[in-house]
Design a protein around this motif. Structure first.
Motif, PDB file in Angstrom:
ATOM      1  N   ASP A   1     -64.402  36.371 -49.719  1.00  0.00           N
ATOM      2  CA  ASP A   1     -64.344  36.396 -48.114  1.00  0.00           C
ATOM      3  C   ASP A   1     -65.523  37.483 -47.791  1.00  0.00           C
ATOM      4  O   ASP A   1     -65.943  37.308 -46.632  1.00  0.00           O
ATOM      5  N   ARG A   2     -65.560  38.464 -48.642  1.00  0.00           N
ATOM      6  CA  ARG A   2     -66.560  39.573 -48.129  1.00  0.00           C
ATOM      7  C   ARG A   2     -68.090  39.082 -48.110  1.00  0.00           C
ATOM      8  O   ARG A   2     -68.906  39.368 -47.173  1.00  0.00           O
ATOM      9  N   LEU A   3     -68.418  38.374 -48.988  1.00  0.00           N
ATOM     10  CA  LEU A   3     -69.680  37.388 -48.948  1.00  0.00           C
ATOM     11  C   LEU A   3     -69.941  36.659 -47.903  1.00  0.00           C
ATOM     12  O   LEU A   3     -70.738  36.648 -47.097  1.00  0.00           O
ATOM     13  N   LEU A   4     -68.819  35.734 -47.535  1.00  0.00           N
ATOM     14  CA  LEU A   4     -68.659  34.998 -46.562  1.00  0.00           C
ATOM     15  C   LEU A   4     -68.955  35.658 -45.084  1.00  0.00           C
ATOM     16  O   LEU A   4     -69.431  35.309 -44.231  1.00  0.00           O
ATOM     17  N   ALA A   5     -68.161  36.902 -44.880  1.00  0.00           N
ATOM     18  CA  ALA A   5     -68.126  37.463 -43.620  1.00  0.00           C
ATOM     19  C   ALA A   5     -69.426  37.855 -43.053  1.00  0.00           C
ATOM     20  O   ALA A   5     -69.712  38.055 -42.040  1.00  0.00           O
ATOM     21  N   SER A   6     -70.231  38.195 -44.086  1.00  0.00           N
ATOM     22  CA  SER A   6     -71.636  38.635 -43.729  1.00  0.00           C
ATOM     23  C   SER A   6     -72.552  37.264 -43.068  1.00  0.00           C
ATOM     24  O   SER A   6     -73.517  37.645 -42.476  1.00  0.00           O
ATOM     25  N   ASN A   7     -72.000  36.105 -43.298  1.00  0.00           N
ATOM     26  CA  ASN A   7     -72.562  35.145 -42.820  1.00  0.00           C
ATOM     27  C   ASN A   7     -71.911  34.444 -41.550  1.00  0.00           C
ATOM     28  O   ASN A   7     -72.327  33.095 -41.178  1.00  0.00           O
ATOM     29  N   LEU A   8     -71.095  35.089 -40.904  1.00  0.00           N
ATOM     30  CA  LEU A   8     -70.250  34.547 -39.950  1.00  0.00           C
ATOM     31  C   LEU A   8     -70.791  34.781 -38.510  1.00  0.00           C
ATOM     32  O   LEU A   8     -71.117  36.280 -38.274  1.00  0.00           O
ATOM     33  N   VAL A   9     -70.813  34.027 -37.659  1.00  0.00           N
ATOM     34  CA  VAL A   9     -71.122  34.298 -36.207  1.00  0.00           C
ATOM     35  C   VAL A   9     -70.096  33.693 -35.470  1.00  0.00           C
ATOM     36  O   VAL A   9     -69.943  32.339 -35.520  1.00  0.00           O
ATOM     37  N   GLU A  10     -69.619  34.401 -34.535  1.00  0.00           N
ATOM     38  CA  GLU A  10     -68.623  33.791 -33.490  1.00  0.00           C
ATOM     39  C   GLU A  10     -69.327  33.614 -32.064  1.00  0.00           C
ATOM     40  O   GLU A  10     -69.991  34.579 -31.715  1.00  0.00           O
ATOM     41  N   VAL A  11     -69.272  32.347 -31.418  1.00  0.00           N
ATOM     42  CA  VAL A  11     -69.894  31.945 -30.390  1.00  0.00           C
ATOM     43  C   VAL A  11     -68.801  31.289 -29.416  1.00  0.00           C
ATOM     44  O   VAL A  11     -67.940  30.688 -29.711  1.00  0.00           O
ATOM     45  N   VAL A  12     -69.479  31.403 -28.138  1.00  0.00           N
ATOM     46  CA  VAL A  12     -68.558  30.519 -27.034  1.00  0.00           C
ATOM     47  C   VAL A  12     -69.513  29.593 -26.401  1.00  0.00           C
ATOM     48  O   VAL A  12     -70.661  29.845 -26.169  1.00  0.00           O
ATOM     49  N   ILE A  13     -69.145  28.423 -26.373  1.00  0.00           N
ATOM     50  CA  ILE A  13     -69.894  27.415 -25.661  1.00  0.00           C
ATOM     51  C   ILE A  13     -70.127  27.503 -24.242  1.00  0.00           C
ATOM     52  O   ILE A  13     -69.098  27.892 -23.369  1.00  0.00           O
ATOM     53  N   SER A  14     -71.432  27.647 -23.829  1.00  0.00           N
ATOM     54  CA  SER A  14     -71.971  27.958 -22.517  1.00  0.00           C
ATOM     55  C   SER A  14     -71.430  26.697 -21.360  1.00  0.00           C
ATOM     56  O   SER A  14     -71.494  25.747 -21.750  1.00  0.00           O
ATOM     57  N   HIS A  15     -71.620  27.007 -20.217  1.00  0.00           N
ATOM     58  CA  HIS A  15     -71.444  26.027 -19.107  1.00  0.00           C
ATOM     59  C   HIS A  15     -72.739  25.089 -19.237  1.00  0.00           C
ATOM     60  O   HIS A  15     -72.809  24.094 -18.552  1.00  0.00           O
ATOM     61  N   GLU A  16     -73.728  25.780 -19.794  1.00  0.00           N
ATOM     62  CA  GLU A  16     -75.133  25.041 -19.625  1.00  0.00           C
ATOM     63  C   GLU A  16     -75.394  24.135 -20.854  1.00  0.00           C
ATOM     64  O   GLU A  16     -76.215  23.395 -21.011  1.00  0.00           O
ATOM     65  N   SER A  17     -74.442  24.195 -21.880  1.00  0.00           N
ATOM     66  CA  SER A  17     -74.536  23.480 -23.062  1.00  0.00           C
ATOM     67  C   SER A  17     -74.307  22.135 -22.991  1.00  0.00           C
ATOM     68  O   SER A  17     -73.668  21.279 -22.045  1.00  0.00           O
ATOM     69  N   GLU A  18     -74.992  21.239 -23.865  1.00  0.00           N
ATOM     70  CA  GLU A  18     -74.858  19.909 -24.028  1.00  0.00           C
ATOM     71  C   GLU A  18     -73.867  19.218 -24.974  1.00  0.00           C
ATOM     72  O   GLU A  18     -73.637  18.191 -25.016  1.00  0.00           O
ATOM     73  N   LEU A  19     -73.119  20.343 -25.360  1.00  0.00           N
ATOM     74  CA  LEU A  19     -71.880  20.001 -26.430  1.00  0.00           C
ATOM     75  C   LEU A  19     -70.536  19.641 -25.735  1.00  0.00           C
ATOM     76  O   LEU A  19     -69.834  18.818 -26.252  1.00  0.00           O
ATOM     77  N   PRO A  20     -70.219  20.175 -24.266  1.00  0.00           N
ATOM     78  CA  PRO A  20     -68.854  19.610 -23.939  1.00  0.00           C
ATOM     79  C   PRO A  20     -68.646  18.069 -23.787  1.00  0.00           C
ATOM     80  O   PRO A  20     -69.591  17.528 -23.706  1.00  0.00           O
ATOM     81  N   LYS A  21     -67.597  17.658 -24.217  1.00  0.00           N
ATOM     82  CA  LYS A  21     -67.125  16.256 -24.076  1.00  0.00           C
ATOM     83  C   LYS A  21     -67.920  15.499 -25.431  1.00  0.00           C
ATOM     84  O   LYS A  21     -67.593  14.317 -25.471  1.00  0.00           O
ATOM     85  N   ARG A  22     -68.514  16.161 -26.160  1.00  0.00           N
ATOM     86  CA  ARG A  22     -68.905  15.344 -27.377  1.00  0.00           C
ATOM     87  C   ARG A  22     -68.343  16.296 -28.484  1.00  0.00           C
ATOM     88  O   ARG A  22     -67.833  17.263 -28.563  1.00  0.00           O
TER      89      ARG A  22
END
Length: 575
Positions: free
Chosen positions: A287-308
């Motif tokens: 887990d210590r190794l993985l934690a250095s590789n983690l990024v938390e993000v929030v999907i923005s209102h401009e994103s192409e991802l919603p509803k997909r």
């Protein structure tokens, strides 16, 4: 007869907007084109709607804001803002946010502060993020450029042949309303939960690790040959090999002895791995190794991802990252992650590859909350140029020495020449969907007005308010707009009610300005339901909120806001 037909079609449009199955851009554009095809409105009117000067001002303002939101100024202020007692820290944060939002796009202000507040450890983020979102709205109502809603209303004003609204026409009402509501927020924000930041615990709960032991049948075969890509509920995310992290994992990757396979998804379906010989589950050392590789993000209102879904967009290939988990508000979503339709405001925990920072569409699709990835900031000289240039344009416009659109276009050209902004960044972040919505909404509004549909509604409002006079009609227009902005979106609410408000003013032989302000302030009155306003969605998952949190805090603010607006507008803009 045409008036009834147009009114009925707008009613259907409203129902579809509330259902939310199609985006407002698709619905408004379809309706605008349909109204042209059936001859209710001509083609020239459609084209002129998309080139409306106020709409162009909004678009250029949002492009210029791309430079301002990359300034390191907010990051530097945040440390001082959030120290000390929580109540004073919250007041300082709301004051700064409201002040910035008066002149900058409120979405850009919230987006800039979102990561800063989520990363700090002085105060739980859940105690600050809803006040941040509300303060951005309250600051935005004080000037013409503070919120897209005011600029949208101005575009309708110009379209109707009325004099354009000035920079500070909203201030005499907006400033006292903002101060009253921020004071109210100081009390109602005490009802917010103190949700802890769960970085390591969340990461731990998302992972399942298995080590490839000597003699395993997996060794020497690729991921594809071992059928590790089609597991029931589990997904192979990464491989840890000799303290190196292989991410993302390609189908051609060959398994070696000692590899640690990191799975995500429905981790309770661990029995899926029992069919592979020589695969041993073990503890949490990786887990210590993985934690250095983690990024938390929030999907923005401009994103192409919603509803997909992740599978539909081929997320891993597009961003060179695997999705470890999805959080919506307070809840971590379970099930097969690749089949879950995404929404604006969803938090994604990503395990990213080494070149994730270089992906072109990160800033358009995500607000980064945590991890080592940060958007490139402006140099001090660039930041000074952007802010001084923007302040100069606003000042010249307020003094009527330079039209706002001309000034913003000049500033945009300077930012491009000095390489503060690039053409590729403008292409990526161009607010195409917003431009479509507002241009199409202007066409629908023209159809409502020219067909007589708006007049029919205005006559109905007049008959209902007959015993209450023009003030009763004014209250009715405000609350119709307020209700619509809670259940659809602020810009859609303004588009649908503006022609009705204008026709109501004509029906009562009253000045149009109080009704224009009723629409403008009513369209920004989204405090109770998070889905009608994009900044509320931006903070929904990072704050790990529930719907009831918005209701508890927002209802008192909405009551204060409505009472203040309904009292002050007739005083500043007599009927």
């Amino acid at each position: 007869m045409t008036a009834y037909w147009v009114l009925a079609s707008v009613g259907v449009l409203l129902v579809l907007l509330i259902q939310g199955r199609w985006s407002p851009a698709v619905l408004f554009t379809s309706w605008a084109v349909g109204l042209v095809l059936v001859g209710v409105i001509d083609q020239q009117a459609l084209l002129s709607s998309y080139s409306n000067s106020a709409l162009m001002t909004l678009v250029v303002l949002m492009l210029v804001s791309l430079a301002l939101e990359r300034s390191p100024l907010l990051d530097r202020l945040s440390d001082a803002l959030l120290k000390g007692r929580e109540s004073m820290a919250s007041l300082r944060l709301m004051g700064l946010t409201a002040m910035m939002s008066a002149f900058l796009n409120n979405t850009a202000v919230v987006g800039s502060l979102l990561g800063v507040i989520s990363r700090q450890r002085y105060i739980p983020a859940s105690r600050l993020l809803i006040p941040l979102s509300y303060a951005s709205i309250l600051g935005g109502i004080t000037t013409l450029v503070g919120t897209s809603t005011n600029l949208v209303v101005n575009s309708f004003v110009i379209n109707a042949g009325l004099p354009a609204l000035g920079m500070f026409d909203f201030t005499l009402v907006g400033l006292p309303v903002a101060l009253i509501c921020i004071m109210g927020l100081m009390f109602s924000a005490r009802l917010l939960p103190k949700n802890r930041m769960l970085d390591q615990e969340v990461a731990q709960s998302y992972f399942l690790e298995a080590q490839v032991m000597a003699g395993s049948s997996l060794i020497g075969n690729s991921i594809e040959d071992n059928q590790l890509r089609n597991l029931d509920g589990l997904f192979l995310l990464e491989i840890v090999r000799h303290d190196r992290l292989l991410s993302p994992v390609t189908p051609e990757e060959v398994i070696e002895e000692g590899d640690v396979l990191v799975f995500t998804g429905e981790v309770e379906k661990v029995q899926t791995l029992q069919r592979f010989s020589g695969l041993q589950l073990f503890g949490t050392q990786v887990d210590r190794l993985l934690a250095s590789n983690l990024v938390e993000v929030v999907i923005s209102h401009e994103s192409e991802l919603p509803k997909r879904t992740l599978r539909e967009v081929d997320f891993r290939t597009l961003f060179n990252a695997g999705v470890v988990g999805i959080r919506r508000g307070k809840h971590r979503l379970t099930g097969q992650l690749g089949q879950i339709p995404l929404r604006v405001g969803d938090s994604l925990l990503l395990a990213v590859g080494p070149d994730f920072k270089e992906q072109r569409y990160i800033d358009r699709n995500f607000h980064v909350l945590s991890g080592t990835l940060q958007r490139p900031k402006l140099a001090p000289k660039q930041s000074l140029l952007a802010f001084v240039g923007f302040g100069t344009v606003i000042g010249l416009s307020a003094l009527s020495l330079l039209p706002l659109l001309n000034g913003l276009l000049l500033l945009l050209a300077i930012l491009l020449v000095t390489k503060v902004l690039s053409l590729s960044e403008l292409r990526r972040r161009f607010p195409f969907e917003l431009w479509l919505i507002i241009g199409s909404a202007l066409t629908v509004a023209k159809a409502l007005e020219s067909s007589g549909g708006a007049q029919l509604v205005a006559d109905a409002v007049r008959s209902v308010c007959n015993g209450y006079g023009v003030y009763g009609a004014f209250i009715g227009v405000f609350f119709i707009t307020l209700i619509l902005t809670e259940v659809v979106t602020n810009n859609a609410a303004a588009a649908l009610v503006f022609p009705i408000g204008l026709s109501t003013a004509t029906a009562f032989n009253a000045d149009a300005m109080p009704f224009i302000m009723a629409v403008a302030f009513g369209a920004s009155a989204c405090f109770i339901i998070p889905f009608g306003y994009q900044t509320h969605l931006m903070v929904y998952s990072p704050g790990r909120y529930r719907m009831v949190d918005y209701l508890k805090v927002g209802l008192p603010v909405s009551i204060l806001y409505s009472a203040s607006v309904l009292t002050l507008v007739p005083m500043v803009f007599p009927f």
